[in-house]
Scaffold this motif. Structure first.
Motif, PDB file in Angstrom:
ATOM      1  N   GLY A 446       0.812  -1.204   0.000  1.00 33.89           N
ATOM      2  CA  GLY A 446       0.000   0.000   0.000  1.00 33.89           C
ATOM      3  C   GLY A 446       0.845   1.254   0.000  1.00 33.89           C
ATOM      4  O   GLY A 446       2.067   1.215  -0.149  1.00 33.89           O
ATOM      5  N   PHE A 447       0.159   2.391   0.216  1.00 40.36           N
ATOM      6  CA  PHE A 447       0.823   3.685   0.104  1.00 40.36           C
ATOM      7  C   PHE A 447       0.656   4.570   1.342  1.00 40.36           C
ATOM      8  O   PHE A 447       1.456   5.479   1.541  1.00 40.36           O
ATOM      9  N   TYR A 448      -0.369   4.310   2.145  1.00 42.24           N
ATOM     10  CA  TYR A 448      -0.705   5.255   3.208  1.00 42.24           C
ATOM     11  C   TYR A 448      -0.683   4.572   4.577  1.00 42.24           C
ATOM     12  O   TYR A 448      -1.143   3.431   4.730  1.00 42.24           O
ATOM     13  N   SER A 449      -0.149   5.301   5.552  1.00 40.81           N
ATOM     14  CA  SER A 449      -0.115   4.800   6.928  1.00 40.81           C
ATOM     15  C   SER A 449      -1.515   4.551   7.466  1.00 40.81           C
ATOM     16  O   SER A 449      -1.734   3.607   8.236  1.00 40.81           O
ATOM     17  N   SER A 450      -2.465   5.398   7.055  1.00 41.27           N
ATOM     18  CA  SER A 450      -3.830   5.277   7.569  1.00 41.27           C
ATOM     19  C   SER A 450      -4.522   4.004   7.112  1.00 41.27           C
ATOM     20  O   SER A 450      -5.552   3.623   7.671  1.00 41.27           O
ATOM     21  N   ASP A 451      -3.966   3.333   6.084  1.00 39.71           N
ATOM     22  CA  ASP A 451      -4.574   2.106   5.574  1.00 39.71           C
ATOM     23  C   ASP A 451      -4.015   0.855   6.237  1.00 39.71           C
ATOM     24  O   ASP A 451      -4.356  -0.261   5.844  1.00 39.71           O
ATOM     25  N   ILE A 452      -3.109   1.015   7.235  1.00 35.06           N
ATOM     26  CA  ILE A 452      -2.516  -0.128   7.945  1.00 35.06           C
ATOM     27  C   ILE A 452      -2.849   0.022   9.425  1.00 35.06           C
ATOM     28  O   ILE A 452      -2.347   0.942  10.089  1.00 35.06           O
ATOM     29  N   MET A 453      -3.687  -0.836   9.930  1.00 39.60           N
ATOM     30  CA  MET A 453      -4.158  -0.735  11.312  1.00 39.60           C
ATOM     31  C   MET A 453      -3.706  -1.963  12.110  1.00 39.60           C
ATOM     32  O   MET A 453      -3.770  -3.094  11.611  1.00 39.60           O
ATOM     33  N   VAL A 454      -3.240  -1.736  13.348  1.00 36.47           N
ATOM     34  CA  VAL A 454      -2.885  -2.831  14.251  1.00 36.47           C
ATOM     35  C   VAL A 454      -4.165  -3.314  14.929  1.00 36.47           C
ATOM     36  O   VAL A 454      -4.846  -2.543  15.616  1.00 36.47           O
ATOM     37  N   VAL A 455      -4.495  -4.589  14.726  1.00 30.45           N
ATOM     38  CA  VAL A 455      -5.697  -5.163  15.350  1.00 30.45           C
ATOM     39  C   VAL A 455      -5.387  -5.585  16.778  1.00 30.45           C
ATOM     40  O   VAL A 455      -6.118  -5.278  17.715  1.00 30.45           O
ATOM     41  N   SER A 456      -4.311  -6.326  16.942  1.00 30.68           N
ATOM     42  CA  SER A 456      -3.874  -6.762  18.272  1.00 30.68           C
ATOM     43  C   SER A 456      -2.393  -7.106  18.185  1.00 30.68           C
ATOM     44  O   SER A 456      -1.889  -7.443  17.114  1.00 30.68           O
ATOM     45  N   PRO A 457      -1.692  -7.044  19.274  1.00 34.97           N
ATOM     46  CA  PRO A 457      -2.132  -6.500  20.573  1.00 34.97           C
ATOM     47  C   PRO A 457      -1.948  -4.994  20.595  1.00 34.97           C
ATOM     48  O   PRO A 457      -1.507  -4.405  19.615  1.00 34.97           O
ATOM     49  N   SER A 458      -2.300  -4.388  21.720  1.00 36.90           N
ATOM     50  CA  SER A 458      -2.056  -2.966  21.906  1.00 36.90           C
ATOM     51  C   SER A 458      -0.633  -2.816  22.462  1.00 36.90           C
ATOM     52  O   SER A 458      -0.085  -3.767  23.031  1.00 36.90           O
ATOM     53  N   PRO A 459       0.031  -1.680  22.359  1.00 40.46           N
ATOM     54  CA  PRO A 459      -0.485  -0.459  21.742  1.00 40.46           C
ATOM     55  C   PRO A 459      -0.395  -0.530  20.226  1.00 40.46           C
ATOM     56  O   PRO A 459       0.287  -1.368  19.650  1.00 40.46           O
ATOM     57  N   SER A 460      -1.096   0.408  19.595  1.00 39.54           N
ATOM     58  CA  SER A 460      -1.090   0.479  18.137  1.00 39.54           C
ATOM     59  C   SER A 460       0.150   1.221  17.663  1.00 39.54           C
ATOM     60  O   SER A 460       0.721   2.040  18.384  1.00 39.54           O
ATOM     61  N   TYR A 461       0.563   0.923  16.434  1.00 39.26           N
ATOM     62  CA  TYR A 461       1.732   1.565  15.843  1.00 39.26           C
ATOM     63  C   TYR A 461       1.324   2.264  14.562  1.00 39.26           C
ATOM     64  O   TYR A 461       0.400   1.840  13.878  1.00 39.26           O
ATOM     65  N   VAL A 462       2.034   3.320  14.230  1.00 28.28           N
ATOM     66  CA  VAL A 462       1.844   4.020  12.965  1.00 28.28           C
ATOM     67  C   VAL A 462       3.020   3.657  12.070  1.00 28.28           C
ATOM     68  O   VAL A 462       4.178   3.910  12.404  1.00 28.28           O
TER      69      VAL A 462
END
Length: 1120
Positions: A446-462
């Motif tokens: 992909g191209f955008y950070s906003s299109d990659i989401m951490v589902v688990s575990p927390s914390p989330s990363y950008v």
């Protein structure tokens, strides 16, 4: 770490509560109450409304944000009562035209859409406390507003902007009234104005100038004066401007970024901007369709440009060729320019971004554009879109890249609608604990950070893109927050992947087979999604991977195989971490006709030389060479149980018993049961290891009149039957020495009168074939010593018969008093060099050199033959000095002999500052300044037989330096090499050798004493090779062997010094005095025959008792 974070959080809550609980200082409260009352605002008195009031420590007002339509006019007096206020933002307020004059403590002021007489704001000098001033959303001005640069020069930033850019900019005049002839620093400027002022004398990091109308003629002419501005932003709202003035800016300029927005006039020639040598970014917007040169981009850029943007033009030809001229450009935007052509011919050369939207490009999109943020929308592109785009069409951002506004007549890709299923997205994760970075890499990411989401575990990363579609990174990621695997949701593809953060082989838990379809399914963890990276071998058959996830891999067995067997299965995973490849392998066993549960072993079987039998969870360890068919294998331990008459780890060696125990109980030896023969320790020999092998380490001789001789060494244990007076026969030279006492380490005997150097032969009377022959170990002690050369003459000096040293008269010096003291000062200088690679020493004087080095250590048998030779030259390693003081005049080398326990330490010391006195044995001697002293320590030599001795071999060469720059007029001193050994006499305390070359003399002094294993003894030397008579060579050499006793520690301690003696002509034309000189070399060692230039002394020290180099060596006196 978690406890620490919780503690900080609780403390922060307490601190906020504490501050909020405080009340304003009374004077601050009165000041604030009056202000908000006048403005009709409602503000609490405890700094509770953070949108309006911010307080310092909850007590003093720090900043105010006031917005009111009140008719009250704000003046400087409203803020003078605040003691600590720094920032105010005033919006929609009535402001006094003299507000900026102060005084007040304010540092930052923002006036937003305020009502004031703007023409009067800058008529007086503004407050000196101000550092930043923003005046924005200014209504149209009907009166002239004059702003002098001197008025705002002390600010760090100044903004003066209209609410709407209109014709009233003609009433805003910026005047440069700063001193000329010097460069004046001005603040960051952002101002709407009538015209561009002259700025020849100012320096600024950034200016932003906007005007409604095009500049005047004078304004155009002032563009070259912007040479000291780093970042220029110009916006002309209406009319057509001339861009050529930027090519007139002097080459010595500071411009790094140039932004221009506005319509530009057409060009008959291209604008040459190569004068802007530091330009990195150029951005031209809304330039108008006429701004081109015969359809081309009308610009010539400097090669420094990395970012290029242009819009609003019409470029119909040579656009691709334009960018080929500028390889440094990595950020490119050519949107809205009606560009035509076949985009299929455009290849990505490594751009960071490439915007071509809203043009008329045709053709397809090459997959090389996947690694660049490429905006393709609103063109006439067609064909198949690369999967890096189609995999993420559920993302609005990616759809915009592909289709832009989506208007009719845009791109027409064949694989965009309906949105296809993505099968090429292959992600991998890897955590780098050193950099605290979490890398996401793979294909079609992909191209955008906003299109990659951490589902688990927390914390989330950008995840930030480093290489679009290929590589992203999240940081900082602390190790405590980095699990072994993470679930990521690629929202543009609507796919969730479980990814490993570490390199770990797959952990298989279940294998399922299907005989009908020849498929196998492996379930477990730590697989990956890259089918091509997973290779599976079932027995001897390949199994082609058909699908792969973190939890499961399916494969199709190739070829014919037996379905009713148990197969060993090897799973081979190629794991790429950026460009580094690591092979992750796991081996399991499974039934090919049913499901198999996999049980992993608790230990690493491969480290034991076996494999894990995953059917039962135990190691199956193969024995070496299958025990060579001479034993049986225990597969649990991997150890062979050998049959009778065999031994070894693989039972390949024969087992033959010895006829005895080889004296094992007495530590005399052990049986070599491969050949059935005893192998004895060095001090014993014989078939049963019962015969002692005696040896000598040192001797205390008698005088020339005869007497008691003490012989030290090893002469058997009490149980060997060798300690009776008749056990050993001692022969010194041709005379029998009658034994009077004997023990394990000492033999004492009586010897008749004699003189000179003799060998000692000791025979075991019980075993007549066991003989120790000590070559040259005995020297009769003569109380009357002779001096070298009889001290030349009575006029030169006299001999001290107690010491054997010449006592020179005042006018003479040297070992034989032959050198005049008066000629020493005119002698040529000598240079000494040490080779750190070979350990060799070279003495050079004019064109003559003398080389000294240690070349080998030989082990000598009782017959005098060499049984082992160890080459030493070129194998030295330099040893760094330890301790607080490092002596630059000491060089230390060491080496350990190959296949031997012996270590040799070799030290070279230059006597630099002054003369230095040494004590060796019972002799004290002084080395002159600029002398050279060597030491060689041999320790723990492993003899092949205790009857053997050692010989240390020195090499010395005298020659002519052909590369010397010495004057050819010195030919009268040329002379072939000759050696004089007339003063080499063992009956002197010191012996001397003289080597002549080119009228220079190298003199060697030898002290005939040595200490072996803490006892003084005598040692001889042997001339091994003398090449001094070679007339065809530029150098002559001699090899000297030092005959060491049988010792555990041996120290050789040569010394080299430089003197002057007669016969050298310092000038061949007869114009100056004729002098002679020599180089005497003092070496502690005895001489037999010709002992050459290296004068060595061997001392065997106990390491813990002696400091080898820094102190004089003091030994117990000889027994009388």
């Amino acid at each position: 770490m978690i406890k620490f974070i919780i503690t900080i959080f609780i403390y922060s809550l307490f601190l906020i509560s504490f501050i909020q609980g405080k009340t304003l200082d009374n004077s601050e409260k009165i000041c604030l109450d009056n202000l908000v009352l006048n403005l009709g605002l409602n503000v609490g008195t405890n700094c509770s409304d953070k949108n309006i009031v911010n307080c310092l420590d909850g007590t003093y007002v720090y900043s105010l944000n006031l917005n009111s339509n009140s008719s009250y006019q704000i003046s400087q007096q409203d803020f003078q009562c605040f003691s600590s206020i720094s920032t105010v933002i005033l919006t929609n307020l009535n402001v006094s035209p003299f507000f900026l004059v102060g005084p007040f403590p304010l540092k930052t002021i923002s006036l937003i859409n305020c009502n004031t007489t703007y023409s009067q704001l800058f008529l007086q000098e503004i407050s000196s406390n101000l550092t930043a001033l923003t005046i924005d959303e200014i209504p149209p001005q009907i009166f002239n507003v004059y702003i002098n640069l001197s008025c705002i020069q002390k600010l760090s930033s100044f903004i003066f902007r209209l609410k709407n850019l209109d014709a009233s900019t003609n009433n805003i005049l910026l005047n440069n009234d700063l001193p000329v002839g010097v460069i004046n620093n001005i603040p960051l400027l952002s101002i709407d104005l009538k015209d561009i002022p002259s700025m020849d004398n100012v320096n600024c990091s950034s200016i932003n100038l906007r005007s409604f109308y095009t500049p005047t003629y004078q304004g155009y002419n002032n563009i070259p004066s912007l040479k000291n501005i780093q970042n220029i932003y110009l916006y002309i709202s209406s009319g057509y401007s001339e861009f050529n003035q930027f090519s007139l800016i002097p080459k010595e300029n500071s411009i790094e970024s140039l932004f221009f927005r506005g319509s530009l006039l057409s060009r008959q020639t291209k604008v040459d901007l190569t004068n802007l040598t530091k330009l990195i970014s150029i951005d031209l917007r809304d330039v108008f369709v006429e701004f081109n040169h015969v359809g081309q981009i009308p610009l010539i850029l400097p090669q420094s440009v990395q970012s290029f943007s242009i819009s609003g033009g019409e470029f119909l030809v040579s656009v691709k060729e334009f960018f080929d001229l500028y390889p440094a450009i990595s950020f490119n935007s050519i949107s809205y320019n009606q560009i035509t052509g076949n985009f299929s011919e455009w290849k990505n050369r490594g751009y960071k971004s490439f915007f071509i939207n809203n043009n008329k490009l045709e053709g397809s999109v090459d997959s090389s554009w996947c690694t660049t943020l490429t905006i393709l929308g609103d063109n006439k592109l067609s064909g198949e879109l690369p999967s890096c785009f189609t995999c993420h069409l559920l993302s609005y951002n990616v759809r915009y890249l592909v289709n832009g506004s989506g208007v009719v007549g845009g791109n027409n890709f064949t694989n965009v609608y309906p949105i296809p299923t993505c099968t090429t997205l292959i992600p991998n994760l890897r955590y780098n604990s050193d950099s605290q970075q979490l890398f996401l890499y793979g294909d079609d990411l992909g191209f955008y950070s906003s299109d990659i989401m951490v589902v688990s575990p927390s914390p989330s990363y950008v995840f930030i893109p480093l290489i679009y579609s290929k590589l992203f990174v999240a940081y900082p990621v602390f190790k405590i927050d980095s699990p072994q695997h993470i679930d990521l949701n690629f929202t543009g593809s609507n796919q969730v992947f479980t990814l490993s953060t570490i390199q770990k082989p797959p952990a298989v838990t279940l294998v399922t087979t299907s005989n009908q379809s020849n498929t196998m399914i492996f379930e477990g963890t730590f697989f990956n999604y890259n089918k091509s990276s997973i290779k599976i071998l079932v027995g001897n058959n390949q199994c082609l991977t058909t699908s792969a996830t973190f939890y499961k891999v399916d494969c199709l067995i190739q070829g014919i195989y037996d379905k009713n067997t148990i197969a060993q299965i090897l799973i081979h995973v190629e794991d790429y971490y950026t460009t580094n490849l690591k092979i992750l392998e796991v081996s399991i066993f499974a039934y090919l006709n049913q499901s198999t549960s996999v049980y992993n072993c608790s230990v690493d079987c491969s480290s034991l030389g076996g494999i894990c039998n995953t059917l039962i969870g135990q190691c199956d360890i193969k024995c070496p060479n299958d025990c060579t068919l001479s034993g049986t294998c225990n597969t649990t331990t991997g150890i062979c149980n050998c049959n009778a008459n065999y031994q070894g780890s693989d039972c390949s060696l024969p087992f033959i018993s010895c006829s005895s125990d080889c004296g094992a109980s007495l530590n005399h030896g052990a049986c070599n049961n491969q050949i059935g023969i005893c192998e004895c320790v060095p001090n014993y020999q014989g078939s049963n290891c019962t015969i002692p092998s005696h040896y000598i380490t040192s001797v205390i001789p008698c005088s020339v009149d005869g007497g008691e001789v003490s012989i030290y060494g090893w002469f058997g244990n009490n149980g060997d039957g060798t300690h009776s007076l008749s056990s050993y026969n001692v022969l010194i030279g041709q005379l029998e020495c009658t034994v009077t006492s004997i023990n394990q380490t000492t033999i004492k005997c009586n010897l008749g009168a004699g003189k000179g150097t003799k060998s000692i032969k000791i025979t075991n009377s019980n075993y007549p074939n066991v003989i120790f022959n000590g070559n040259g170990l005995f020297n009769y002690r003569n109380p009357i010593k002779t001096c070298p050369n009889s001290c030349t003459s009575s006029n030169n000096g006299k001999c001290n018969t107690n010491t054997g040293e010449c006592q020179c008269n005042d006018k003479f010096t040297g070992f034989d008093c032959s050198t005049l003291v008066s000629i020493i000062e005119t002698a040529p200088s000598t240079n000494t060099s040490v080779d750190s690679n070979t350990g060799g020493v070279t003495l050079t004087n004019e064109n003559t050199f003398y080389e000294i080095s240690i070349i080998s250590l030989n082990e000598i048998s009782i017959s005098g033959s060499i049984v082992k030779s160890h080459q030493l030259k070129g194998n030295w390693s330099i040893v760094k000095q330890n301790g607080e003081t490092i002596d630059p005049n000491i060089f230390k080398f060491s080496q350990t002999l190959i296949n031997n326990t012996c270590t040799i330490t070799y030290t070279i010391e230059e006597i630099k500052l002054k003369d230095k006195t040494f004590t060796f044995g019972t002799t004290t001697f002084t080395l002159k300044k600029d002398s050279l002293k060597l030491s060689v320590l041999l320790k723990d030599y492993q003899y092949q037989s205790s009857l053997n001795t050692l010989q240390l071999v020195f090499y010395s060469a005298a020659g002519t330096d052909k590369n010397s720059n010495s004057d050819d007029s010195n030919d009268c001193n040329k002379q072939e090499t000759s050696i004089n050994t007339s003063n080499a006499d063992n009956q002197q305390l010191s012996n001397y050798i003289q080597i002549y070359k080119n009228s220079k003399i190298l003199v060697g002094r030898f002290i005939n004493q040595v200490v072996a294993d803490s006892r003084p003894t005598f040692m001889s030397s042997t001339i091994i090779n003398d090449n001094s008579n070679r007339s065809t060579s530029s150098s002559s050499s001699i090899v000297l062997g030092l005959n060491l006793p049988h010792c555990n520690e041996c120290l050789i301690d040569p010394d080299f010094s430089i003197l002057v003696s007669p016969n050298f002509k310092d000038s061949c034309d007869g114009s100056t005095n004729k002098n002679k000189w020599l180089i005497p070399v003092a070496v502690v060692v005895p001489v037999v025959g010709c002992a050459v230039i290296v004068i060595l002394s061997v001392v065997l020290y106990k390491k813990y008792r002696y400091n080898i180099k820094l102190f004089a060596i003091k030994l117990k006196p000889f027994r009388k």
